[in-house]
Design a protein around this motif. Structure first.
Motif, PDB file in Angstrom:
ATOM      1  N   THR A 244      27.574  94.122 135.546  1.00  0.00           N
ATOM      2  CA  THR A 244      27.524  94.988 134.363  1.00  0.00           C
ATOM      3  C   THR A 244      26.922  94.245 133.184  1.00  0.00           C
ATOM      4  O   THR A 244      26.154  94.820 132.389  1.00  0.00           O
ATOM      5  CB  THR A 244      28.942  95.476 134.012  1.00  0.00           C
ATOM      6  N   LEU A 245      27.242  92.959 133.059  1.00  0.00           N
ATOM      7  CA  LEU A 245      26.669  92.160 131.973  1.00  0.00           C
ATOM      8  C   LEU A 245      25.153  92.065 132.117  1.00  0.00           C
ATOM      9  O   LEU A 245      24.417  92.181 131.128  1.00  0.00           O
ATOM     10  CB  LEU A 245      27.301  90.766 131.963  1.00  0.00           C
ATOM     11  N   VAL A 246      24.668  91.860 133.343  1.00  0.00           N
ATOM     12  CA  VAL A 246      23.221  91.788 133.564  1.00  0.00           C
ATOM     13  C   VAL A 246      22.573  93.122 133.213  1.00  0.00           C
ATOM     14  O   VAL A 246      21.500  93.170 132.596  1.00  0.00           O
ATOM     15  CB  VAL A 246      22.917  91.387 135.019  1.00  0.00           C
ATOM     16  N   GLN A 247      23.234  94.230 133.580  1.00  0.00           N
ATOM     17  CA  GLN A 247      22.694  95.556 133.267  1.00  0.00           C
ATOM     18  C   GLN A 247      22.676  95.809 131.757  1.00  0.00           C
ATOM     19  O   GLN A 247      21.831  96.559 131.252  1.00  0.00           O
ATOM     20  CB  GLN A 247      23.526  96.628 133.963  1.00  0.00           C
ATOM     21  N   ALA A 248      23.602  95.172 131.042  1.00  0.00           N
ATOM     22  CA  ALA A 248      23.667  95.355 129.587  1.00  0.00           C
ATOM     23  C   ALA A 248      22.626  94.516 128.850  1.00  0.00           C
ATOM     24  O   ALA A 248      22.318  94.799 127.678  1.00  0.00           O
ATOM     25  CB  ALA A 248      25.071  94.994 129.081  1.00  0.00           C
ATOM     26  N   MET A 249      22.083  93.498 129.511  1.00  0.00           N
ATOM     27  CA  MET A 249      21.169  92.583 128.822  1.00  0.00           C
ATOM     28  C   MET A 249      19.982  93.284 128.173  1.00  0.00           C
ATOM     29  O   MET A 249      19.665  93.022 126.993  1.00  0.00           O
ATOM     30  CB  MET A 249      20.698  91.496 129.793  1.00  0.00           C
ATOM     31  N   PRO A 250      19.254  94.184 128.874  1.00  0.00           N
ATOM     32  CA  PRO A 250      18.104  94.838 128.219  1.00  0.00           C
ATOM     33  C   PRO A 250      18.502  95.636 126.981  1.00  0.00           C
ATOM     34  O   PRO A 250      17.735  95.681 126.003  1.00  0.00           O
ATOM     35  CB  PRO A 250      17.553  95.764 129.321  1.00  0.00           C
ATOM     36  N   LEU A 251      19.693  96.247 127.011  1.00  0.00           N
ATOM     37  CA  LEU A 251      20.156  96.996 125.848  1.00  0.00           C
ATOM     38  C   LEU A 251      20.412  96.051 124.672  1.00  0.00           C
ATOM     39  O   LEU A 251      20.116  96.389 123.514  1.00  0.00           O
ATOM     40  CB  LEU A 251      21.435  97.759 126.198  1.00  0.00           C
ATOM     41  N   ILE A 252      20.947  94.880 124.972  1.00  0.00           N
ATOM     42  CA  ILE A 252      21.219  93.900 123.920  1.00  0.00           C
ATOM     43  C   ILE A 252      19.917  93.332 123.376  1.00  0.00           C
ATOM     44  O   ILE A 252      19.754  93.159 122.156  1.00  0.00           O
ATOM     45  CB  ILE A 252      22.132  92.780 124.469  1.00  0.00           C
ATOM     46  N   TRP A 253      18.951  93.093 124.265  1.00  0.00           N
ATOM     47  CA  TRP A 253      17.667  92.553 123.804  1.00  0.00           C
ATOM     48  C   TRP A 253      16.912  93.548 122.932  1.00  0.00           C
ATOM     49  O   TRP A 253      16.139  93.159 122.063  1.00  0.00           O
ATOM     50  CB  TRP A 253      16.820  92.144 125.010  1.00  0.00           C
ATOM     51  N   ASN A 254      17.129  94.840 123.149  1.00  0.00           N
ATOM     52  CA  ASN A 254      16.480  95.842 122.288  1.00  0.00           C
ATOM     53  C   ASN A 254      16.928  95.684 120.836  1.00  0.00           C
ATOM     54  O   ASN A 254      16.146  95.913 119.906  1.00  0.00           O
ATOM     55  CB  ASN A 254      16.816  97.255 122.779  1.00  0.00           C
ATOM     56  N   ALA A 255      18.183  95.276 120.656  1.00  0.00           N
ATOM     57  CA  ALA A 255      18.719  95.116 119.299  1.00  0.00           C
ATOM     58  C   ALA A 255      18.619  93.686 118.803  1.00  0.00           C
ATOM     59  O   ALA A 255      18.530  93.442 117.597  1.00  0.00           O
ATOM     60  CB  ALA A 255      20.179  95.569 119.270  1.00  0.00           C
ATOM     61  N   SER A 256      18.656  92.722 119.740  1.00  0.00           N
ATOM     62  CA  SER A 256      18.670  91.306 119.368  1.00  0.00           C
ATOM     63  C   SER A 256      17.822  90.525 120.368  1.00  0.00           C
ATOM     64  O   SER A 256      18.350  89.904 121.304  1.00  0.00           O
ATOM     65  CB  SER A 256      20.120  90.789 119.351  1.00  0.00           C
ATOM     66  N   PRO A 257      16.502  90.536 120.210  1.00  0.00           N
ATOM     67  CA  PRO A 257      15.591  89.964 121.218  1.00  0.00           C
ATOM     68  C   PRO A 257      15.784  88.478 121.475  1.00  0.00           C
ATOM     69  O   PRO A 257      15.432  87.995 122.557  1.00  0.00           O
ATOM     70  CB  PRO A 257      14.200  90.243 120.622  1.00  0.00           C
ATOM     71  N   GLN A 280      15.025  90.611 139.043  1.00  0.00           N
ATOM     72  CA  GLN A 280      14.367  91.895 138.793  1.00  0.00           C
ATOM     73  C   GLN A 280      14.022  92.100 137.320  1.00  0.00           C
ATOM     74  O   GLN A 280      13.330  93.050 136.974  1.00  0.00           O
ATOM     75  CB  GLN A 280      15.258  93.034 139.287  1.00  0.00           C
ATOM     76  N   LEU A 281      14.514  91.203 136.454  1.00  0.00           N
ATOM     77  CA  LEU A 281      14.184  91.285 135.037  1.00  0.00           C
ATOM     78  C   LEU A 281      12.753  90.797 134.809  1.00  0.00           C
ATOM     79  O   LEU A 281      12.233  89.984 135.589  1.00  0.00           O
ATOM     80  CB  LEU A 281      15.146  90.423 134.216  1.00  0.00           C
ATOM     81  N   PRO A 282      12.100  91.247 133.758  1.00  0.00           N
ATOM     82  CA  PRO A 282      10.771  90.705 133.427  1.00  0.00           C
ATOM     83  C   PRO A 282      10.836  89.191 133.235  1.00  0.00           C
ATOM     84  O   PRO A 282      11.865  88.649 132.814  1.00  0.00           O
ATOM     85  CB  PRO A 282      10.414  91.427 132.117  1.00  0.00           C
ATOM     86  N   GLU A 283       9.741  88.529 133.518  1.00  0.00           N
ATOM     87  CA  GLU A 283       9.695  87.069 133.437  1.00  0.00           C
ATOM     88  C   GLU A 283      10.129  86.562 132.061  1.00  0.00           C
ATOM     89  O   GLU A 283      10.876  85.586 131.949  1.00  0.00           O
ATOM     90  CB  GLU A 283       8.280  86.574 133.744  1.00  0.00           C
ATOM     91  N   SER A 284       9.670  87.225 130.999  1.00  0.00           N
ATOM     92  CA  SER A 284      10.032  86.777 129.650  1.00  0.00           C
ATOM     93  C   SER A 284      11.530  86.864 129.405  1.00  0.00           C
ATOM     94  O   SER A 284      12.089  86.060 128.653  1.00  0.00           O
ATOM     95  CB  SER A 284       9.281  87.612 128.610  1.00  0.00           C
ATOM     96  N   ASP A 285      12.182  87.837 130.023  1.00  0.00           N
ATOM     97  CA  ASP A 285      13.630  87.986 129.862  1.00  0.00           C
ATOM     98  C   ASP A 285      14.401  87.017 130.757  1.00  0.00           C
ATOM     99  O   ASP A 285      15.460  86.518 130.376  1.00  0.00           O
ATOM    100  CB  ASP A 285      14.058  89.422 130.165  1.00  0.00           C
ATOM    101  N   ARG A 286      13.859  86.757 131.935  1.00  0.00           N
ATOM    102  CA  ARG A 286      14.539  85.800 132.835  1.00  0.00           C
ATOM    103  C   ARG A 286      14.678  84.436 132.184  1.00  0.00           C
ATOM    104  O   ARG A 286      15.640  83.708 132.454  1.00  0.00           O
ATOM    105  CB  ARG A 286      13.769  85.678 134.156  1.00  0.00           C
ATOM    106  N   GLN A 287      13.747  84.095 131.308  1.00  0.00           N
ATOM    107  CA  GLN A 287      13.800  82.803 130.636  1.00  0.00           C
ATOM    108  C   GLN A 287      14.985  82.711 129.658  1.00  0.00           C
ATOM    109  O   GLN A 287      15.332  81.620 129.216  1.00  0.00           O
ATOM    110  CB  GLN A 287      12.492  82.556 129.879  1.00  0.00           C
ATOM    111  N   LYS A 288      15.567  83.846 129.338  1.00  0.00           N
ATOM    112  CA  LYS A 288      16.690  83.865 128.406  1.00  0.00           C
ATOM    113  C   LYS A 288      18.045  83.843 129.118  1.00  0.00           C
ATOM    114  O   LYS A 288      19.085  83.962 128.464  1.00  0.00           O
ATOM    115  CB  LYS A 288      16.624  85.120 127.529  1.00  0.00           C
TER     116      LYS A 288
END
Length: 411
Positions: A244-257, A280-288
């Motif tokens: 669930t935390l992994v699924q929440a990551m894109p939502l959090i990055w939308n507000a706090s990149p 499965q996350l974009p490469e730029s996000d996997r780095q975070k």
């Protein structure tokens, strides 16, 4: 006092109950001079109870920090054989499905009952349900005419594990039962336990071990980047809400990149699934996202110090010792409004609570804390005050020992 603990694992195994037994044992030995013995398995974790291919610890005796430890081998093949039949029997609610669940849970430990009966001790203490050695310990204590205290660590919302009539009969037969929260105490009383034979104690931490660790030093030591870091530090398992935390990551990055994530724990079979999800996350996000496996216990204070927010969206916990570890370094926590957790985390006072497996609510809570650092610090400070007042290991060990002394006096 001579105390014999019977438990599923002991150092170097990792888990809340394992850590509880180790710390209470060592405190009893060091502070009170008690003679402590632990009977346990040779498994690193619960997978070893049903998977014969995983690595094992050596069997036999050893001494760890004054505590005598005997490790027994486990018949994991038998538990493995019944896992599919028990799943079918449980799904169909066949009359014998509970017995099959006990065998599937394991650990099946040849010679444990005889060893308990023959061992010279004042009191036998067993932890934790729904594992088979609990029934063995209670039965052997009765045959040896010695008092028995049970530490159940119940997760009542886990129907497969804890909807078993034999658990509650065992609790009624025991000389005393130690609950980790009042939620658990009330539950076992509703299931037939006598209120005067149930004591709530909880878990503990060692605040001095966390003293003097700064966030900047911790991040440098661990090689962590990012202005804000959200951390999960604990056992890696499916029910812990990491997905669930992994699924929440894109939502959090939308507000706090610029937010980064730390996921730390002992590597388990679930780690492969976790890595696929992150992959499965974009490469730029996997780095975070930083995965940090198999860290030594002494590194834990650095991990908790490094994060800004501790996210622990577990579905069921008997207590949740990780909340204490976050609070002791004044970190705000996010947990789930499920099982015993609301009895540990006070929403709006020392943390936030969300629905289990709801990534939108989890993301909203984390964003709220990221955007309000002053309030987040206040929540973390309130948590630390609670820890220092109630949840240090010397205090917890004293209360455990008080229960044992009371049982011996009444017996």
């Amino acid at each position: 006092m001579k105390i014999l603990y019977v438990t599923q694992g002991y150092f170097p195994t990792i888990g809340g109950v394992e850590w509880l037994i180790q710390r209470v044992s060592e405190e009893s030995f060091n502070r009170f001079g008690d003679e402590i013995t632990v009977f346990t398995t040779n498994c690193y974790n619960g997978e070893g109870f049903f998977n014969p291919r995983v690595p094992r610890l050596p069997t036999g005796w050893e001494e760890i920090n004054g505590v005598k430890v005997r490790r027994f081998s486990v018949m994991s093949r038998l538990s493995q054989l019944v896992r599919i039949p028990q799943a079918v029997a449980y799904q169909l609610q066949l009359p014998f499905n509970e017995h099959l669940r006990w065998l599937a849970s394991g650990p099946i430990i040849p010679g444990l009952g005889k060893a308990i009966r023959q061992y010279s001790t004042d009191v036998i203490v067993a932890a934790s349900f729904p594992l088979l050695h609990m029934l063995t310990a209670l039965r052997s204590a009765r045959e040896a005419k010695r008092p028995c205290v049970l530490i159940g660590g119940l997760h009542p919302v886990d129907d497969w594990g804890f909807n078993r009539s034999m658990i509650y009969r065992a609790i009624q037969e025991a000389d005393h039962y130690i609950a980790l929260t009042d939620y658990e105490k009330q539950y076992v009383v509703r299931r037939g336990a006598q209120p005067e034979k149930v004591t709530t104690i909880g878990l503990g931490v060692d605040p001095p071990l966390y003293k003097g660790v700064t966030q900047e030093e911790a991040r440098q030591r661990l090689g962590l980047n990012g202005k804000q870091i959200v951390g999960f530090i604990g056992q890696l398992g499916g029910h812990k809400g990491i997905g669930t935390l992994v699924q929440a990551m894109p939502l959090i990055w939308n507000a706090s990149p610029d937010t980064h994530f730390l996921i730390a724990g002992a590597r388990t079979l679930f780690a492969e699934q976790l890595e696929r999800m992150i992959g499965q996350l974009p490469e730029s996000d996997r780095q975070k996202v930083k995965l940090y496996y198999n860290f030594p216990e002494e590194e834990k204070p650095w991990l908790f110090a490094a994060v800004d927010i501790f996210a622990y969206p577990s579905g069921f916990e008997s207590f949740g010792i990780a909340f204490l570890e976050a609070w002791v370094v004044e970190k705000p926590v996010v947990g789930c409004r499920n099982g015993a957790i609301p009895w540990v985390v006070q929403a709006g006072r020392d943390g936030l609570l969300v629905e289990y497996q709801n990534e939108s609510m989890l993301a909203e809570a984390i964003i709220l804390l990221l955007n309000n650092p002053g309030w987040a610090r206040t929540l973390g400070q309130s948590g630390r005050e609670k820890v220092l007042a109630r949840y240090t290991w010397p205090e917890v060990a004293r209360r455990f020992r008080e229960v044992y002394a009371g049982v011996l006096q009444n017996g």
